[in-house]
Design a protein around this motif. Structure first.
Motif, PDB file in Angstrom:
ATOM      1  N   ALA A 125       0.857  -1.183   0.000  1.00 63.73           N
ATOM      2  CA  ALA A 125       0.000   0.000   0.000  1.00 63.73           C
ATOM      3  C   ALA A 125       0.892   1.232   0.000  1.00 63.73           C
ATOM      4  N   THR A 126       0.652   2.167  -0.914  1.00 67.25           N
ATOM      5  CA  THR A 126       1.481   3.364  -1.027  1.00 67.25           C
ATOM      6  C   THR A 126       0.740   4.578  -0.498  1.00 67.25           C
ATOM      7  N   GLY A 127       1.495   5.563  -0.030  1.00 65.96           N
ATOM      8  CA  GLY A 127       0.915   6.805   0.461  1.00 65.96           C
ATOM      9  C   GLY A 127       1.127   7.934  -0.521  1.00 65.96           C
ATOM     10  N   SER A 156      -2.824   0.248  -4.028  1.00 65.77           N
ATOM     11  CA  SER A 156      -2.523  -0.991  -3.312  1.00 65.77           C
ATOM     12  C   SER A 156      -2.439  -2.120  -4.328  1.00 65.77           C
ATOM     13  N   ASP A 238       6.804   0.703   6.458  1.00 60.20           N
ATOM     14  CA  ASP A 238       6.411  -0.138   7.591  1.00 60.20           C
ATOM     15  C   ASP A 238       6.140  -1.552   7.087  1.00 60.20           C
ATOM     16  N   ALA A 247       2.999  -7.524   4.763  1.00 57.76           N
ATOM     17  CA  ALA A 247       2.315  -6.278   4.414  1.00 57.76           C
ATOM     18  C   ALA A 247       3.319  -5.133   4.413  1.00 57.76           C
ATOM     19  N   GLN A 249       3.708  -0.900   3.908  1.00 58.54           N
ATOM     20  CA  GLN A 249       3.051   0.404   3.854  1.00 58.54           C
ATOM     21  C   GLN A 249       4.110   1.470   3.632  1.00 58.54           C
ATOM     22  N   ARG A 251       5.252   5.405   3.305  1.00 57.62           N
ATOM     23  CA  ARG A 251       4.789   6.699   3.817  1.00 57.62           C
ATOM     24  C   ARG A 251       5.974   7.640   3.986  1.00 57.62           C
TER      25      ARG A 251
END
Length: 586
Positions: A125-127, A156, A238, A247, A249, A251
């Motif tokens: 998942a990218t921010g 995502s 993360d 998972a 992430q 950010r």
């Protein structure tokens, strides 16, 4: 014969599995033992993944093994089977692949290979930024469609990695997670190791052994050796590993994470060099910044290795050299020499030449003797030199053109220094220092938060022009490992040879003074500090000025050895004495 048996479908299937698994020619003697497993032990046989059918010890009738439920056709088949079988007490293992083929024959299906094991499921998942994300799985491959070549911002994606063969993957699967830069994202994360356990002998972790959650950071390169500005942004990823699901992430890094990342850069650079003092300083700063333990431990091992090689004792810091260079007999005095005043000549009303309200600076001659008694300046000088010689080698180290005497771990608190002296048997020196601290706090206000004992071995040593660092907002040197709290001033006691102290006004962003014109040169003063003198200045003066000890005219031969003891005065929560009244600049 199988079709003639009037058994339920499940029992028929089980018989087919057993009979097909036997070597040719077909041995129907297993039918009696099969019925035994069907009467209550069938579930255990299937659960093990390998069906073992007990064969009867003799070739007698079916009633001998409890085959009473079969009908007439079944009994006739069993009798025929009894005539064909070979008596045995062994147990015949049935291979799972053979069983699958037998089941396919009964059910009329084509045999299919078992699915390959799933080694990893990856979720990304990218921010606010995107990146190229890839997992390199040992013994595995990504199944289509997998991850896109570039994971764009605010998206995502997921992927599954399976084994290359049908064989058991072993105790654990290992791999590397790669988060790479693309054309618009200039930063590339370091590769992150991970492992997924398949048995109790394996281990599951991401980033480092024992970790199920891990945050990896990256920031632009920082030229810390040049005291360059720190980068103001960074990236974070993360990672969380749960079972076979990893998972990710992406950010932006927080301010504290950016500080930790930049300090790790400096620590790694220092580890590659051969400078013990730089590495020691960066290791101390890394601890304060909260750098991960595994990086600190590697740096500590490097420090220990350098100590074994004797690199913690810098040139000019050995006890033999100190004993020779810091002898009181080499002390020189310039009492009566005139100070030098160089005001700004660009304008007659230059702010640098005027007194500024709130600034306090003073030089008190003979302050040490006034605190500790007549002749205390030489007594304290000799006691400090002797304490340095009695302490562990490496307690004296080079910094900014002079030497510093401190606790071995470079802790410059007064408590650490006194403990070092006590441990070395220098009790008298420790008591003199504590008394000097007490009187300084009473006279100037505040309380002593840090002490710096400087050794100047000759006139060629120096202390660069600087402001004292009174808070974390100010920038210290690249190897300064001090932790700061708000301070109200500094008092410095001079012992030994006379030296010039340069005081210079500043018109930079940190100062409240403004230049009178483009040709403004500022106001510079050079004041003599003699043995026993004390110089004090407050935070307002420190904000607008710098101070330092320049090289003497004539270099090393221009002056003898000198010791200075500087106390940093912290702001007390409740003042117990009056601060000195404002005084004019000297």
């Amino acid at each position: 014969a199988i079709q003639a048996l009037k058994l339920p479908t499940l029992e028929l299937r089980a018989m087919a599995l057993t009979l097909q698994a036997q070597a040719a020619p077909l041995n129907l003697a297993s039918a009696s033992g099969l019925q035994r497993s069907l009467n209550g032990r069938r579930s255990k046989s299937y659960a093990s993944g390998e069906l073992r059918v007990p064969l009867p010890s003799g070739g007698s009738s079916a009633s001998k093994v409890g085959y009473k439920r079969m009908n007439a056709a079944g009994t006739a088949m069993t009798g025929a089977a009894a005539a064909m079988m070979t008596p045995s007490t062994a147990q015949v293992p049935v291979a799972p692949r053979a069983a699958a083929a037998a089941a396919a024959l009964v059910l009329g299906n084509t045999p299919q290979a078992p699915p390959t094991p799933v080694l990893l499921r990856l979720s990304v998942a990218t921010g606010s930024y995107g990146s190229r994300v890839e997992a390199v799985v040992n013994g595995g491959q990504m199944q289509s469609p997998g991850l896109p070549e570039l994971c764009p911002p605010g998206s995502s994606a997921s992927a599954m990695y399976t084994a290359l063969s049908h064989e058991h993957p072993g105790n654990q699967t290992e791999g590397q997670l790669l988060i790479r830069a693309d054309g618009t994202e200039p930063l590339t994360f370091e590769s992150i190791p991970f492992a997924i356990a398949h048995t109790k002998a394996g281990s599951t972790f991401v980033g480092a052994p024992g970790r199920r959650r891990y945050t990896v950071l990256v920031a632009p390169h920082w030229e810390w050796r040049l005291s360059a500005d720190k980068p103001t942004w960074g990236r974070a990823a993360d990672l969380e590993l749960s079972g076979a699901l990893l998972a990710v992430q992406l950010r932006e890094a927080t301010a504290q994470e950016l500080k930790r990342c930049l300090q790790l850069q400096a620590l790694r650079d220092a580890m590659q060099a051969e400078d013990y003092d730089v590495l020691h300083a960066q290791l101390t700063k890394a601890r304060l910044a909260g750098v991960d333990l595994e990086h600190l431990e590697r740096a500590e091992e490097r420090v220990k290795a350098m100590r074994k090689l004797g690199r913690h004792v810098a040139e000019g810091c050995s006890k033999e050299e100190l004993r020779t260079q810091m002898s009181w007999e080499k002390v020189t005095s310039r009492v009566g020499a005139k100070d030098i005043d160089e005001p700004c000549t660009a304008s007659s009303d230059c702010p640098c030449n005027a007194d500024t309200i709130g600034e306090v600076i003073s030089i008190a001659p003979g302050a040490v003797d006034g605190c500790l008694g007549p002749g205390a300046d030489r007594e304290l000088y000799d006691a400090l030199v002797e304490a340095a010689l009695a302490s562990e080698e490496g307690s004296v180290w080079p910094a900014g053109g002079k030497l510093i005497f401190s606790a071995f771990d470079r802790n410059q608190s007064i408590t650490a220094l006194v403990r070092t002296m006590e441990s070395a048997g220098q009790h008298k020196c420790a008591q003199m220092m504590l008394k000097l601290v007490e009187l300084s706090e009473k006279l100037y206000g505040g309380f002593v938060t840090a002490v710096q004992v400087n050794f100047h071995t000759h006139g060629g040593t120096f202390h660069d022009q600087h402001r004292d660092v009174y808070s974390a907002k100010q920038r210290a040197g690249p190897n300064c490992a001090c932790s700061f709290r708000e301070c109200v001033g500094t008092v410095c006691y001079s012992l030994g040879s006379s030296r010039l102290c340069q005081l210079s006004s500043m018109v930079d962003e940190a100062s409240s003074l403004r230049p009178c014109c483009e040709q403004c040169k500022g106001h510079h003063e050079k004041r003599w500090l003699h043995s026993g003198d004390a110089m004090y200045f407050n935070v307002a003066w420190n904000t607008n000025h710098t101070h330092g000890i320049p090289v003497m005219p004539g270099g090393a031969a221009g002056a003898g050895p000198r010791v200075s003891v500087a106390f940093l005065l912290g702001a007390p929560e409740t003042m117990t004495c009056e601060l000195p009244k404002p005084q004019k600049k000297i």
